[in-house]
Motif scaffolding. Sequence first.
Motif, short mmCIF file in Angstrom:
data_model
loop_
_atom_site.label_atom_id
_atom_site.label_comp_id
_atom_site.label_asym_id
_atom_site.label_seq_id
_atom_site.Cartn_x
_atom_site.Cartn_y
_atom_site.Cartn_z
N ASN A 1 0.83 -1.21 0.00
CA ASN A 1 0.00 0.00 0.00
C ASN A 1 0.86 1.25 0.00
O ASN A 1 0.68 2.17 0.79
N CYS B 1 -2.58 4.75 3.23
CA CYS B 1 -2.70 4.46 4.66
C CYS B 1 -3.89 3.55 4.86
O CYS B 1 -4.73 3.36 3.98
N TRP B 2 -3.95 2.98 6.07
CA TRP B 2 -4.95 1.97 6.39
C TRP B 2 -6.00 2.56 7.33
O TRP B 2 -5.73 3.46 8.10
N SER C 1 -0.95 8.61 13.07
CA SER C 1 -0.64 8.71 11.63
C SER C 1 0.43 7.71 11.23
O SER C 1 0.39 7.14 10.13
N GLN D 1 -0.03 4.28 8.61
CA GLN D 1 0.79 4.00 7.42
C GLN D 1 1.51 2.66 7.52
O GLN D 1 2.33 2.34 6.65
N SER E 1 1.34 -1.61 8.03
CA SER E 1 0.50 -2.79 7.97
C SER E 1 0.62 -3.56 9.28
O SER E 1 1.68 -3.59 9.90
N LEU F 1 -1.05 13.13 7.67
CA LEU F 1 -0.85 12.06 6.69
C LEU F 1 -0.34 12.64 5.36
O LEU F 1 -0.56 13.82 5.07
N ALA G 1 -2.79 10.68 0.03
CA ALA G 1 -2.66 9.27 0.39
C ALA G 1 -3.98 8.54 0.17
O ALA G 1 -5.05 9.05 0.50
N ARG H 1 -6.70 5.49 0.82
CA ARG H 1 -7.17 4.78 2.01
C ARG H 1 -7.49 3.34 1.64
O ARG H 1 -8.28 3.09 0.72
#
Length: 532
Positions: free
Chosen positions: A13, A17-18, A74, A78, A80, A308, A312, A314
Motif C-alpha cells: 500500500n 494508509c490503512w 498517523s 501508514q 500494515s 498524513l 494518500a 485509504r
Amino acid sequence: MAKSMDANNIKSNLGGCWKFGAACWLLLIATLAVLLIVFSGGLASMMSAWRTDEYSHGYMLPLVTAFLVWQKSSLLAQMSFRSSWWGFLVTLLGLVFYVVGELGALYTIIQYGFLITLAGVLLALLGSRAFKIILPAYLVLLFTIPLPAFLYNNLSSQLQLVSSQLGVGVIRLVGISVFLEGNVIDLGNYQLQVVEACSGLRYLFPFSALGFIAAILFRGAFWKKVILFVSTLPITILMNSFRIGVIGVLVDRAGVGMAEGFLHDFEGWIVFMACAAILVAEMWLLARIGPDRIPFSEAFAIEGPEPLPEGATRARRRLTPSFYAVLPLLVMALGVSVMLPNRAEAELKRAPFALFPLDIGEWHGKVGVLESIYVDALKLDDYLLVDYSDAQGQTLNLYAAYYESQRKGASAHSPKSCLPGGGWRIQALSQWEVPGVNPDAEPFRVNRSLIQMGDERLLVYYWFQQRGRIIANEYLVKWYLFWDALTRNRTDGALVRITTAAPLGDSIEEKDQLVADFIRVIEPRLERFVPN
C-alpha cells in the motif's frame, strides 16, 4: 480465507494508509468490553485505591495513554499490521493470572493479569513491529496498579526514616537544636512525628509517573530519558525532607499549629509543584548537553500526530488471524468469570480477644488500649494488648493483631519495619526455636530482636500465626497467604509479639528463658482466638 485476509493486510500500500471499517471497530470495542467485564473485580479494587492521595493520579493515566497512542496514529495508519502468535501466548498468560487471582481473590494478581492480557491482545492485533511504537504509552498503565500492601508498608517505613533524618538536617542548618529518635523529631517544646502520610509516597507515586511521561515526550538520547525517570526518586525524597524541615522550623518559631490543617496540605502542593519545576529544569539542562543538543522548545513539545501524506489513498484494514485466535480465549474467560463462585472468605468460629485470660498461672494481666490513630493505620479487625506481671515483679507485654482477611491490602505489619520509626535501634535480629509445651511436640521458630533506645533496652519475640502455621519469615507469610487463599479460601491470620524490658547489665539469657516459658504457656491458648 485467513491467508487471503493476512495477505491483503500486509500488502505494501505504498503512498497510502490503512483504516478499520465499522464492523472491525465494533468488534474491537466489544473485545475491550469483554476485557473490562472479565477483570471488573480487580479493576474496581484498583479504582478504589485511586481515591487515596498516593494513587489519585491513576484517573488521568488511561487518558494520558490514549493521548500518547493518538500522537502515533498517523504512523500506525501508514503501517500494515501483521499477525503475532506471541500475542496469543501473552493473552493466555494474562488469563492464567486472572484465574489464579480470582481463585485466591488477590486483586494485585488480577490487575497485573489485566495488563498482561491487554498487551497480548494488542500484540496479536498490531504485530510486534507496530506494538513497539505504542509500547511506551502502554507502559504508563503500569503506574495505575497499587503496590502490594507489604511492599508499600516497608517502603513507607524506610522513607519515613530517611525523610526524618534529612529533615532534621534542614532544621539544624538554621541553628535550631533538635533531637531525632527514629521518625520522632524532638524540638524541646514540641515533638513532631513523621507519620506514614509524610513519608513522601503521595508525591513519589504521581511524580514518578510524571517523570516517566516526561521521558517519553522528551526528544533526546535514551540515557537522558533514563536519567529523567530515575531522578524522580531522589528529587521526591529531598523535597519532602525539605518540607519536613521547613515545618519543623515553623513549629519552633510559631507553634505546633503550623504543622496541621490547611497550611500542612498547602505546603504539600508547593513541594509537588517544586518537584515538577526541578524536572523541567532538568530537561532544559539535558537538552543542552551531549552531541544531540537541541533547543528546549524542540526537545520537549506536546504535539498532535503528524499529518498524513497528501493524496494518500485509504485501504481497508483487516483484523489479523492472531487477533481472531485470541477471541475464543476471551469468550472462555468471560464464561469462567460468570461460573466462578463469589470467593468470600470461609466463615470461621473464633473467640474475640476480649475473652483472652488475664490470669495465666502466676501471671496476672492488665488490659491496654491502642490509640485510634494506630488502629486506623494497622487496619486490624481485633487486637490484644495486655501487660502481664508475676509475684517476682517481672513484666511482659503481649500484643496480638488479628485480621479476618488480608486480601484487600490489610495485613500484619512486621515489627522489623515499624520499630525503627519509634526511635528504636535493632541491636540483634535472629530466629530462635522455642520448644513445644509437650516433650514430644515439635519446636517452632520465632523471631527474636534486641532493640535499644538510649539506655532503654527491650527484648522482642514475634511471629506470624497464620491458619495453623507459626511462621517467622515475612516473605514466607506472603506465599502461604496466596496458597491458602487459592486452596482453602482463607487469608485470616495474626501477628503475635511479646516484649520485656532487658536493662543494660541484666542477663539476656534469663530474659530469653522468661519469654520462652511464657510463649509455651500462651501458645496453646491462642488457638481459640486465632483459628487453625
